[in-house]
Structure formats: C-alpha cells, structure tokens
Motif scaffolding. Structure first.
Motif, mmCIF file in Angstrom:
data_model
loop_
_atom_site.group_PDB
_atom_site.id
_atom_site.type_symbol
_atom_site.label_atom_id
_atom_site.label_comp_id
_atom_site.label_asym_id
_atom_site.label_seq_id
_atom_site.Cartn_x
_atom_site.Cartn_y
_atom_site.Cartn_z
ATOM 1 N N ALA A 33 -45.924 -62.136 89.208
ATOM 2 C CA ALA A 33 -45.743 -61.640 89.432
ATOM 3 C C ALA A 33 -44.146 -62.017 90.985
ATOM 4 C CB ALA A 33 -46.608 -61.113 91.025
ATOM 5 N N VAL A 34 -44.310 -63.295 90.779
ATOM 6 C CA VAL A 34 -43.270 -64.480 91.739
ATOM 7 C C VAL A 34 -42.292 -64.564 90.409
ATOM 8 C CG1 VAL A 34 -44.435 -65.190 93.371
ATOM 9 C CG2 VAL A 34 -44.500 -66.283 91.674
ATOM 10 N N GLY A 35 -40.673 -64.979 90.473
ATOM 11 C CA GLY A 35 -39.753 -65.977 90.406
ATOM 12 C C GLY A 35 -39.086 -63.990 88.758
ATOM 13 N N ILE A 36 -38.768 -64.630 87.650
ATOM 14 C CA ILE A 36 -38.032 -64.316 86.931
ATOM 15 C C ILE A 36 -39.078 -63.365 85.968
ATOM 16 C CG2 ILE A 36 -35.744 -65.535 87.222
ATOM 17 C CD1 ILE A 36 -36.614 -66.909 84.801
ATOM 18 N N ALA A 37 -40.268 -63.979 86.017
ATOM 19 C CA ALA A 37 -40.887 -63.224 85.081
ATOM 20 C C ALA A 37 -41.439 -61.804 85.611
ATOM 21 C CB ALA A 37 -42.630 -64.252 85.178
ATOM 22 N N PRO A 38 -41.667 -61.006 86.758
ATOM 23 C CA PRO A 38 -41.492 -59.928 86.302
ATOM 24 C C PRO A 38 -40.073 -58.727 85.799
ATOM 25 C CG PRO A 38 -42.041 -60.400 88.600
ATOM 26 C CD PRO A 38 -41.368 -61.855 87.664
ATOM 27 N N ALA A 39 -39.161 -60.133 85.866
ATOM 28 C CA ALA A 39 -38.051 -58.792 85.417
ATOM 29 C C ALA A 39 -37.991 -58.791 83.627
ATOM 30 C CB ALA A 39 -36.613 -59.878 85.950
ATOM 31 N N ALA A 40 -38.916 -60.156 83.410
ATOM 32 C CA ALA A 40 -38.383 -60.102 81.928
ATOM 33 C C ALA A 40 -40.019 -59.455 81.152
ATOM 34 C CB ALA A 40 -39.184 -61.155 81.677
ATOM 35 N N TRP A 41 -41.484 -58.915 82.372
ATOM 36 C CA TRP A 41 -42.449 -57.808 82.078
ATOM 37 C C TRP A 41 -41.807 -56.789 81.724
ATOM 38 C CZ3 TRP A 41 -46.264 -58.626 79.611
ATOM 39 C CH2 TRP A 41 -47.159 -60.284 79.573
ATOM 40 N N TRP A 42 -41.307 -56.321 82.948
ATOM 41 C CA TRP A 42 -41.028 -54.900 83.445
ATOM 42 C C TRP A 42 -39.606 -54.504 82.222
ATOM 43 C CZ3 TRP A 42 -39.669 -52.326 88.977
ATOM 44 C CH2 TRP A 42 -41.049 -52.656 89.692
ATOM 45 N N LEU A 43 -38.966 -54.833 81.361
ATOM 46 C CA LEU A 43 -38.053 -54.881 80.842
ATOM 47 C C LEU A 43 -38.420 -54.759 79.167
ATOM 48 C CD1 LEU A 43 -34.619 -54.732 79.442
ATOM 49 C CD2 LEU A 43 -34.928 -56.906 79.070
ATOM 50 N N PHE A 44 -39.459 -55.482 78.856
ATOM 51 C CA PHE A 44 -40.550 -55.707 78.023
ATOM 52 C C PHE A 44 -41.163 -54.341 77.781
ATOM 53 C CE2 PHE A 44 -44.497 -56.219 75.898
ATOM 54 C CZ PHE A 44 -44.017 -56.625 74.568
ATOM 55 N N ALA A 45 -41.188 -53.954 79.060
ATOM 56 C CA ALA A 45 -42.298 -53.130 78.974
ATOM 57 C C ALA A 45 -41.479 -51.742 78.600
ATOM 58 C CB ALA A 45 -42.986 -52.598 80.279
ATOM 59 N N PHE A 46 -40.419 -51.378 79.546
ATOM 60 C CA PHE A 46 -39.173 -50.439 78.808
ATOM 61 C C PHE A 46 -38.954 -50.711 77.942
ATOM 62 C CE2 PHE A 46 -35.528 -48.877 78.623
ATOM 63 C CZ PHE A 46 -35.811 -47.516 79.133
ATOM 64 N N THR A 47 -38.738 -51.285 77.171
ATOM 65 C CA THR A 47 -38.613 -51.668 75.515
ATOM 66 C C THR A 47 -40.074 -51.426 74.529
ATOM 67 O OG1 THR A 47 -36.935 -53.101 76.590
ATOM 68 C CG2 THR A 47 -37.410 -52.222 73.469
ATOM 69 N N LEU A 48 -41.584 -51.586 75.315
ATOM 70 C CA LEU A 48 -41.929 -51.280 74.050
ATOM 71 C C LEU A 48 -41.910 -50.104 74.268
ATOM 72 C CD1 LEU A 48 -44.578 -52.449 72.739
ATOM 73 C CD2 LEU A 48 -45.292 -52.596 74.851
ATOM 74 N N GLY A 49 -42.122 -49.276 75.668
ATOM 75 C CA GLY A 49 -41.943 -47.769 75.497
ATOM 76 C C GLY A 49 -41.810 -47.101 74.967
ATOM 77 N N THR A 50 -40.338 -47.297 74.668
ATOM 78 C CA THR A 50 -39.636 -46.508 74.192
ATOM 79 C C THR A 50 -39.196 -47.331 72.297
ATOM 80 O OG1 THR A 50 -37.471 -47.173 75.687
ATOM 81 C CG2 THR A 50 -36.968 -46.824 74.034
ATOM 82 N N ALA A 51 -39.364 -48.077 72.414
ATOM 83 C CA ALA A 51 -39.767 -48.606 70.604
ATOM 84 C C ALA A 51 -40.937 -47.581 70.639
ATOM 85 C CB ALA A 51 -40.047 -49.396 70.549
ATOM 86 N N ALA A 52 -42.119 -47.054 71.311
ATOM 87 C CA ALA A 52 -43.658 -46.995 70.596
ATOM 88 C C ALA A 52 -43.269 -45.211 70.433
ATOM 89 C CB ALA A 52 -44.570 -46.912 71.728
ATOM 90 N N GLY A 53 -41.971 -44.528 71.081
ATOM 91 C CA GLY A 53 -41.587 -43.778 71.784
ATOM 92 C C GLY A 53 -40.686 -42.961 70.544
ATOM 93 N N VAL A 54 -39.611 -44.224 69.864
ATOM 94 C CA VAL A 54 -38.720 -43.555 68.817
ATOM 95 C C VAL A 54 -39.843 -43.693 67.946
ATOM 96 C CG1 VAL A 54 -37.433 -44.588 67.318
ATOM 97 C CG2 VAL A 54 -36.592 -44.815 69.770
ATOM 98 N N LEU A 55 -40.644 -44.544 66.912
ATOM 99 C CA LEU A 55 -41.504 -44.108 65.928
ATOM 100 C C LEU A 55 -42.729 -43.274 65.882
ATOM 101 C CD1 LEU A 55 -42.147 -48.488 65.833
ATOM 102 C CD2 LEU A 55 -40.354 -46.706 64.300
ATOM 103 N N VAL A 56 -42.769 -43.715 67.106
ATOM 104 C CA VAL A 56 -44.729 -42.017 67.227
ATOM 105 C C VAL A 56 -44.333 -40.741 67.725
ATOM 106 C CG1 VAL A 56 -46.296 -41.217 68.323
ATOM 107 C CG2 VAL A 56 -45.702 -44.388 67.761
#
Length: 182
Positions: A33-56
């Motif tokens: 929840a602190v530092g730069i990790a949240p930004a990486a987690w948010w970007l990962f989640a967005f891209t994961l959702g996008t990839a899942a949406g494109v594939l499914v």
C-alpha cells in the motif's frame, strides 16, 4: 497507475505519523500500500483485465478471471517476497530485526539441530521462564529476516516483477486484438 502512485505516497505520508511504520516489513499489508508497489499493482490489474477481456470477449467471465488471477498473483508474490534477497541470520536477540520481514525463527540445540521456538526444551518449565532456562541449558534463539533497509529494494523488485508481467499481458492483449481484426 498515477492514482496508485499517488495513493501509495499519501498512505506512506500518513503512516509517518506513527513512528516506525512508514517503511516496515513487519506488517505485510503496508508493503503493498505504500511506495511504488501500488502503482505497479494497479497497472498490472488493469492490463490483466484488458487481456482477459480481449481473450474471453465476455464481461463477467473476464471479471472472474481477472479477480482469480489477481488474487493468485498476490499470494504468489506474498510468498516470494521474503526471498527477493538472501536473508540475514542472527543468533540471539538482534535489535536490527525490529520492523523487519521475519523469514524464520527458532532455536538451535546444543547439538546443532534447529528446532521451533515452540518446541519443548528438556528440563525447562513451560511459561515465561522458558527462554531463560533454554539459554542456560545451551540453547540459542535464531532469527532469519530481511532488514528494514531493504524495503525500497524490495519495492523496486516487486514493481519490476509486476511490470514484466504487465508487458507480457499487454502483448497478449494486443496480439489478441490484432488477430481478431484480420
């Protein structure tokens, strides 16, 4: 991603009001929840959702896949986090272990075998005097931990892992989109 970075900084500043909490491994929920990790987690989640949406190509299954993979990734990185670097091992009380990410704790018997700190020491009573009795009997406590000074190194390591996964997922999303257009 910018919102994740901003929230990480805001939460980190808020934690500074509580001495010793801003850069700590002791509470695993703070790390993500602190530092730069949240930004990486948010970007990962967005891209994961996008990839899942494109594939499914169906909303509810894509959401379910996104949540399942995100939870699995969170658990995997939580388990891997103590191993981002070689931990420090000390015998006896170590003030540097305060606020650290504890990897393992236990006792070393006089014959050299490792045991849990909860294991019974022969001839020592259970209770508060157990540690003093164990030390007198030749047993030594040990701690294996990641020092607090590695907090930012671990933040960047986790962000790097997530950004690599994001790049792969982004490639999957773009590749799936390109194939469907043909």
């Amino acid at each position: 991603m910018l919102a994740g970075l901003a929230s990480g900084q805001i939460f980190g500043r808020w934690l500074e009001m509580f001495p010793g909490k801003a850069e700590t491994f002791a509470e695993t929920s703070y790390f993500g929840a602190v530092g730069i990790a949240p930004a990486a987690w948010w970007l990962f989640a967005f891209t994961l959702g996008t990839a899942a949406g494109v594939l499914v190509r169906k909303t509810l299954p894509a959401i379910a896949i996104t949540v399942a993979v995100f939870v699995a990734a969170s658990i995997v990185l939580l388990v891997l986090r103590p191993h981002y670097a070689e931990p420090v091992r000390t015998t006896g009380p170590d003030p540097a272990a305060k606020g650290a990410l504890i990897v393992n704790m236990g006792r070393v018997a006089p014959d050299g075998r490792e045991m849990s700190s909860l294991d019974e020491v022969p001839g020592c009573p259970l209770g508060l005097g157990k540690s003093v009795c164990a030390l007198a009997a030749g047993y030594q406590d040990f701690t294996v931990y990641q020092p607090v000074g590695r907090f930012w190194r671990f933040q960047w390591t986790e962000a790097g892992i997530l950004l690599a996964a994001t790049a792969v997922l982004g490639g999957v999303a773009v590749g799936g989109t390109v194939r469907r257009r043909r």
